[in-house]
Design an enzyme around this catalytic site. Structure first.
Site: not given
Ligand code: NDP
Length: 452
Positions: A43, A48, A51, A178, A182, A435, A440
């Site tokens: 984080c 976080c 970022k 995410y 982002e 408002h 709202e």
């Molecule tokens: P996520 O699991 O959210 O997303 C991974 C993405 O990569 C998905 O779109 C997935 O596709 C894709 N993917 C997975 N494997 C492959 C592959 N072999 N080839 C192509 N695409 C692939 O992980 P993130 O890394 O984005 O984030 C991890 C975690 O970190 C989040 O779940 C969240 O809990 C936390 N986080 C929270 C934030 C916040 O609160 N603002 C900000 C950043 C992270 P598919 O959908 O098809 O599986």
């Protein structure tokens, strides 16, 4: 039996540091913590915090245009990554110092090295020394993973993005979660040409369809080249750039490729197998609702348990662990109705069930409005926002609240309180509008747009 410590924590991220400092500072336990990398964990050091600083930096580009439309004489002289990066890392150093001091001031002994378990009450540090503890808490977090495609080593992950020597002219971001979404917004705002490949039909799988649809639309409007149903087949170096062959037939050159294809728990080489601590399908440490593993003296919290991978959740799991183990008050963590924000541009704030999840569960009414907010519409910008409530027909309770708008992260924190308290649609309606604001609309939506 006497131990060197009451508690030995492995991992100095949000969850581990919180558990260590509360057990030591408030409960008088003798606590040690080992961290092989920087204090503050994902984080603070590579997630976080940096970022969000990059989100802030990237939003100024749009603000200059907007200010001009409001009559200000402004010009955008360009973004200096070097200046920003220096300040960002100075801030991370400052925060790491705070984390170290919190531990020190609460009497936690720290070891700046890797630790692993050798038995149910013993930890071995990288220098070979061994420490015994009544309880061991594993809070080692997670790390990004790259898919197994040829040339994947040419790509970077979110860990590397904060350390780039220079911003690339173009970048390909792979993934639709995410992190991918982002950083697509951040880098686009900073002037990088961003292309995003996502293998599925729509980004942000699992979130409300209407909300993620709008986020995707706005990302495209903002200039991000989003390709859905597209993945990488192979990549190779070509001069200073990377040639990427994609499933849609494209063979394009990018200066940089970033994988945001998910994260895995850091649970390898911790000695867990020898102790018989169970691991799940993703390699996560399996724990019960009190964060206890099958070995009674060993607990685990945070991303290494792959429950809900969010900083405030890890912190709560750490607090609940202390309550359970050091205060004799068994406390499970409530993982239900966790509000969360995705810092895309515009942001998405969400709590509770998506329309699709709720409709599977029971008959619902959907209240939603999408409009151009006053501030940007005055400036001639086309962006739209969404306010949406998913309501149970039977109980009238708001089952889900979804906001896509600038500042949605701030809004959902407050809406989350009402939803967590079990507010009904009529409770929302009884609340007088503030408002003129965007939010709202949350209390003025009279008729459902559909029933399902
Ligand atoms: P996520 O699991 O959210 O997303 C991974 C993405 O990569 C998905 O779109 C997935 O596709 C894709 N993917 C997975 N494997 C492959 C592959 N072999 N080839 C192509 N695409 C692939 O992980 P993130 O890394 O984005 O984030 C991890 C975690 O970190 C989040 O779940 C969240 O809990 C936390 N986080 C929270 C934030 C916040 O609160 N603002 C900000 C950043 C992270 P598919 O959908 O098809 O599986």
């Amino acid at each position: 039996m006497s131990f060197d410590y009451d508690l030995f924590v492995i991992g100095g991220g949000s969850g581990g540091v919180r558990a260590a400092r509360v057990a030591a500072g408030e409960d008088g336990a003798k606590v040690a913590l080992a961290e092989e990398d920087r204090y503050g964990g994902t984080c603070v050091i590579r997630g976080c915090v940096p970022k969000k600083l990059m989100v802030f930096a990237s939003e100024y580009a749009g603000m200059v245009d907007q200010a001009r439309a409001y009559g200000w004489d402004m010009s955008n002289g360009g973004f200096d990554w070097g200046t920003f990066r220096g300040k960002m890392h100075a801030e991370l150093d400052r925060l790491e110092g705070i984390y170290r001091n919190i531990l020190k001031n609460n009497g936690v002994e720290t070891f700046d090295q890797r630790a692993k378990l050798v038995d149910a009450h013993t930890v071995e540090l990288a220098d070979g020394s061994r420490k015994s503890a009544r309880h061991i808490l594993v809070a080692t977090g997670g790390r990004p993973v790259k898919p197994d495609v040829p040339g994947a080593d040419l790509g970077i992950t979110s860990n590397d993005i904060f350390h780039l020597d220079a911003l690339p002219e173009s970048i390909l971001i792979i993934g639709g979660g995410y992190i991918a979404c982002e950083f697509a917004g951040i880098l686009n705002g900073l002037g990088v040409h961003v292309t995003q490949y996502y293998r599925g039909a729509q980004i942000l799988r699992g979130f409300d369809d209407e909300a993620r649809g709008l986020v995707c639309e706005e990302m495209c409007q903002n200039g991000i080249d989003v390709h859905l149903g597209t993945n990488v087949l192979e990549m190779h170096r070509e001069g200073d750039a990377i040639r990427v062959k994609a499933t849609n037939g494209d063979k394009r050159l990018f200066d940089q490729v970033m994988f945001a294809t998910g994260r895995v728990p850091n649970a390898d080489d911790l000695g867990l197998e020898g102790l018989g601590v169970a691991r799940g399908r993703k390699g996560q440490i399996v724990v019960d609702k009190y964060s206890q593993t099958g070995v009674p003296s060993v607990y685990a919290i945070g991303d290494v348990t792959d429950r809900v991978n969010l900083t405030p959740v890890a912190i709560r799991e750490g607090m609940a662990f202390v309550e359970t183990v050091f205060r004799g008050n068994p406390t499970p963590v409530d993982h239900d109705l966790i509000p969360t924000a995705i810092f895309t541009q515009p942001e998405m704030g969400t709590v509770g069930l998506s329309e699709e999840q709720a409709a599977e569960q029971e008959p619902i009414e959907v209240y939603a409005t999408s409009f151009k907010p006053m501030q940007t519409s005055f400036a001639g910008q086309s962006g739209r926002v969404l306010m949406k409530l998913v309501v149970s027909q039977a109980t009238r309770k708001v089952l889900g609240c979804h906001i896509v708008a600038p500042g949605a992260g701030e809004m959902i924190q407050l809406a989350g309180i009402a939803v967590k308290m079990g507010a009904t649609k009529e409770d929302f309606d009884r609340t007088v509008a503030v408002h003129p604001t965007m939010s709202e609309e949350m209390v003025t939506m009279k008729a459902p747009v559909r029933r399902a």
